[in-house]
Motif scaffolding. Structure first.
Motif, mmCIF file in Angstrom:
data_model
loop_
_atom_site.group_PDB
_atom_site.id
_atom_site.type_symbol
_atom_site.label_atom_id
_atom_site.label_comp_id
_atom_site.label_asym_id
_atom_site.label_seq_id
_atom_site.Cartn_x
_atom_site.Cartn_y
_atom_site.Cartn_z
ATOM 1 N N UNK A 10 -21.407 34.665 55.080
ATOM 2 C CA UNK A 10 -21.584 33.409 54.350
ATOM 3 C C UNK A 10 -23.022 33.145 53.941
ATOM 4 N N UNK A 11 -23.861 34.166 53.965
ATOM 5 C CA UNK A 11 -25.263 34.003 53.610
ATOM 6 C C UNK A 11 -25.507 34.364 52.154
ATOM 7 N N UNK A 12 -26.534 33.740 51.572
ATOM 8 C CA UNK A 12 -26.957 34.077 50.214
ATOM 9 C C UNK A 12 -28.470 34.221 50.204
ATOM 10 N N UNK A 13 -28.975 34.911 49.203
ATOM 11 C CA UNK A 13 -30.414 34.970 48.979
ATOM 12 C C UNK A 13 -30.703 34.055 47.803
ATOM 13 N N UNK A 14 -31.581 33.082 48.035
ATOM 14 C CA UNK A 14 -31.969 32.167 46.955
ATOM 15 C C UNK A 14 -32.965 32.912 46.074
ATOM 16 N N UNK A 15 -32.700 32.984 44.775
ATOM 17 C CA UNK A 15 -33.609 33.708 43.884
ATOM 18 C C UNK A 15 -35.056 33.203 43.991
ATOM 19 N N UNK A 16 -35.995 34.131 43.842
ATOM 20 C CA UNK A 16 -37.412 33.839 44.048
ATOM 21 C C UNK A 16 -37.918 32.680 43.194
ATOM 22 N N UNK A 17 -37.554 32.639 41.912
ATOM 23 C CA UNK A 17 -38.073 31.567 41.062
ATOM 24 C C UNK A 17 -37.584 30.194 41.527
ATOM 25 N N UNK A 18 -36.366 30.129 42.072
ATOM 26 C CA UNK A 18 -35.849 28.863 42.595
ATOM 27 C C UNK A 18 -36.568 28.503 43.891
ATOM 28 N N UNK A 19 -36.797 29.507 44.764
ATOM 29 C CA UNK A 19 -37.550 29.253 46.006
ATOM 30 C C UNK A 19 -38.931 28.706 45.695
ATOM 31 N N UNK A 20 -39.583 29.282 44.699
ATOM 32 C CA UNK A 20 -40.931 28.821 44.331
ATOM 33 C C UNK A 20 -40.891 27.399 43.783
ATOM 34 N N UNK A 21 -39.921 27.121 42.932
ATOM 35 C CA UNK A 21 -39.818 25.787 42.342
ATOM 36 C C UNK A 21 -39.528 24.718 43.394
ATOM 37 N N UNK A 22 -38.714 25.068 44.399
ATOM 38 C CA UNK A 22 -38.379 24.122 45.465
ATOM 39 C C UNK A 22 -39.349 24.204 46.645
ATOM 40 N N UNK A 23 -40.359 25.066 46.528
ATOM 41 C CA UNK A 23 -41.351 25.271 47.582
ATOM 42 C C UNK A 23 -40.681 25.627 48.910
#
Length: 82
Positions: A10-23
């Motif tokens: 049930x795990x996902x990897x949050x895309x890098x650009x979204x991680x950066x935008x959400x800090x």
């Protein structure tokens, strides 16, 4: 729009650009919430800060702080007492 694959756990990897935008950094906690039938996610630290700011609105005026110098003086006074 980004797509993430769900693992068998049930795990996902949050895309890098979204991680950066959400800090979002390693070890951060994510909050999921539903609004108007849609699910959203946010960095829980950001949510906590927003809630704190909302709850503290007007508190500085009640405490008699007129500007940032008053806040700095207050913090210095507290540190001297410790």
């Amino acid at each position: 729009m980004e797509i993430a694959k769900v693992t068998s756990k049930g795990q996902i990897t949050i895309p890098q650009d979204i991680r950066e935008e959400l800090n979002i950094k390693q070890g951060d906690k994510i909050i999921f919430f539903k609004e108007n039938g849609k699910y959203y996610l946010e960095n829980s630290s950001s949510v906590a800060l927003k809630v704190f700011q909302k709850e503290m609105k007007g508190a500085s005026k009640e405490a008699g702080f007129k500007d940032s110098d008053d806040v700095v003086k207050y913090v210095k006074d507290i540190r001297k007492k410790k």
